[in-house]
Design a protein around this motif. Structure first.
Motif, PDB file in Angstrom:
ATOM      1  N   LEU A 136     -21.893 -14.387 -30.168  1.00  0.00           N
ATOM      2  CA  LEU A 136     -21.579 -13.865 -28.838  1.00  0.00           C
ATOM      3  C   LEU A 136     -22.519 -12.745 -28.403  1.00  0.00           C
ATOM      4  O   LEU A 136     -22.568 -12.400 -27.222  1.00  0.00           O
ATOM      5  CB  LEU A 136     -20.141 -13.331 -28.802  1.00  0.00           C
ATOM      6  CG  LEU A 136     -19.033 -14.336 -29.096  1.00  0.00           C
ATOM      7  CD1 LEU A 136     -17.678 -13.637 -29.085  1.00  0.00           C
ATOM      8  CD2 LEU A 136     -19.061 -15.471 -28.104  1.00  0.00           C
ATOM      9  N   ARG A 139     -24.844 -13.186 -25.306  1.00  0.00           N
ATOM     10  CA  ARG A 139     -24.078 -13.313 -24.065  1.00  0.00           C
ATOM     11  C   ARG A 139     -23.450 -11.985 -23.658  1.00  0.00           C
ATOM     12  O   ARG A 139     -23.244 -11.721 -22.487  1.00  0.00           O
ATOM     13  CB  ARG A 139     -22.999 -14.384 -24.204  1.00  0.00           C
ATOM     14  CG  ARG A 139     -23.593 -15.747 -24.409  1.00  0.00           C
ATOM     15  CD  ARG A 139     -22.508 -16.809 -24.562  1.00  0.00           C
ATOM     16  NE  ARG A 139     -22.912 -17.904 -23.699  1.00  0.00           N
ATOM     17  CZ  ARG A 139     -22.333 -18.207 -22.549  1.00  0.00           C
ATOM     18  NH1 ARG A 139     -21.296 -17.556 -22.144  1.00  0.00           N
ATOM     19  NH2 ARG A 139     -22.784 -19.198 -21.824  1.00  0.00           N
ATOM     20  N   CYS A 142     -25.487  -8.716 -21.447  1.00  0.00           N
ATOM     21  CA  CYS A 142     -25.493  -8.443 -20.001  1.00  0.00           C
ATOM     22  C   CYS A 142     -24.288  -7.599 -19.571  1.00  0.00           C
ATOM     23  O   CYS A 142     -24.226  -7.147 -18.434  1.00  0.00           O
ATOM     24  CB  CYS A 142     -25.548  -9.747 -19.216  1.00  0.00           C
ATOM     25  SG  CYS A 142     -24.102 -10.776 -19.455  1.00  0.00           S
ATOM     26  N   CYS A 185     -16.880 -14.438 -23.282  1.00  0.00           N
ATOM     27  CA  CYS A 185     -18.305 -14.642 -23.547  1.00  0.00           C
ATOM     28  C   CYS A 185     -18.602 -15.931 -24.293  1.00  0.00           C
ATOM     29  O   CYS A 185     -19.760 -16.219 -24.597  1.00  0.00           O
ATOM     30  CB  CYS A 185     -18.877 -13.451 -24.315  1.00  0.00           C
ATOM     31  SG  CYS A 185     -18.864 -11.925 -23.376  1.00  0.00           S
ATOM     32  N   ARG A 186     -17.589 -16.711 -24.608  1.00  0.00           N
ATOM     33  CA  ARG A 186     -17.814 -17.999 -25.273  1.00  0.00           C
ATOM     34  C   ARG A 186     -18.472 -18.960 -24.290  1.00  0.00           C
ATOM     35  O   ARG A 186     -18.155 -18.966 -23.117  1.00  0.00           O
ATOM     36  CB  ARG A 186     -16.484 -18.614 -25.722  1.00  0.00           C
ATOM     37  CG  ARG A 186     -15.860 -17.930 -26.885  1.00  0.00           C
ATOM     38  CD  ARG A 186     -16.091 -18.714 -28.157  1.00  0.00           C
ATOM     39  NE  ARG A 186     -15.436 -18.024 -29.248  1.00  0.00           N
ATOM     40  CZ  ARG A 186     -16.080 -17.506 -30.273  1.00  0.00           C
ATOM     41  NH1 ARG A 186     -17.367 -17.608 -30.368  1.00  0.00           N
ATOM     42  NH2 ARG A 186     -15.430 -16.884 -31.208  1.00  0.00           N
ATOM     43  N   PRO A 187     -19.375 -19.805 -24.787  1.00  0.00           N
ATOM     44  CA  PRO A 187     -19.956 -20.833 -23.909  1.00  0.00           C
ATOM     45  C   PRO A 187     -18.846 -21.757 -23.415  1.00  0.00           C
ATOM     46  O   PRO A 187     -17.908 -22.058 -24.123  1.00  0.00           O
ATOM     47  CB  PRO A 187     -20.920 -21.597 -24.821  1.00  0.00           C
ATOM     48  CG  PRO A 187     -21.107 -20.743 -26.015  1.00  0.00           C
ATOM     49  CD  PRO A 187     -19.916 -19.849 -26.127  1.00  0.00           C
TER      50      PRO A 187
END
Length: 188
Positions: A136, A139, A142, A185-187
């Motif tokens: 994570l 991601r 940001c 934040c997981r895809p």
């Protein structure tokens, strides 16, 4: 505290090698954060910031008194320390930022294996931070550094960096991103 740790501690580092083994989005995120934060913490402590050197695994780091190694837990394999720490001289202080999954026991075992290898080579093992759910990290980059998603990891990394700047032992710790980060934040 071992005699080597005691001798190595309480000395501010003059030259810190940042070693990424192997380079990945996760390890890069950690070392970029460390490279940005080290001078700030040195300034806050009213001490001279160490020279920061980016080095590849196995590179010549003989002029560095401290190594901050960022790696994935899965790369800790028998005999890998020579490749990772290269020509680090005896007494060189070693701190580790380890990217791990959510298995705290496996991360602790990997840190213990690195500690043993460092001690066998005469290096001053001063601690490591294993970061669970490290996939994570890119991601989360940001997100605000002290926001809901990153705060838990950022604070733990900051504690390690403060120990590094003071030449103190950090110990071994495991931290995971917040539940908020693990959800958002997981895809998708």
């Amino acid at each position: 505290m071992t005699a080597l740790e005691n001798r190595a501690s309480h000395q501010n580092p003059a030259r810190v090698a940042l070693v990424e083994a192997p380079a990945s989005a996760q390890t890069s995120a950690l070392l970029d954060d460390a490279a940005e934060a080290l001078p700030v913490y040195a300034w806050l402590a009213k001490t001279e910031a160490p020279e920061i050197v980016r080095a590849r695994p196995g590179a010549d780091v003989t002029g560095c008194d401290t190594v901050l190694l960022a790696l994935a837990a899965r790369t800790v394999a028998p005999g890998a320390d020579g490749e990772l720490l290269g020509s680090a001289a005896a007494g060189t202080r070693v701190y580790v930022l380890m990217c791990a999954d959510d298995d705290q026991d496996a991360a602790a075992d990997a840190l213990a294996a690195l500690r043993e290898r460092c001690e066998a080579r005469g290096l001053a093992w001063l601690g490591g931070l294993a970061i669970g759910d490290a996939d994570l990290l890119p991601r989360m980059a940001c997100c605000p550094r002290m926001g809901w998603a990153r705060r838990r990891v950022s604070e733990a990394v900051d504690q390690l960096l403060i120990a590094l700047l003071a030449g103190q032992s950090f110990g071994e710790q495991y931290v995971r991103p917040s539940l908020y980060a693990r959800v958002t934040c997981r895809p998708r």
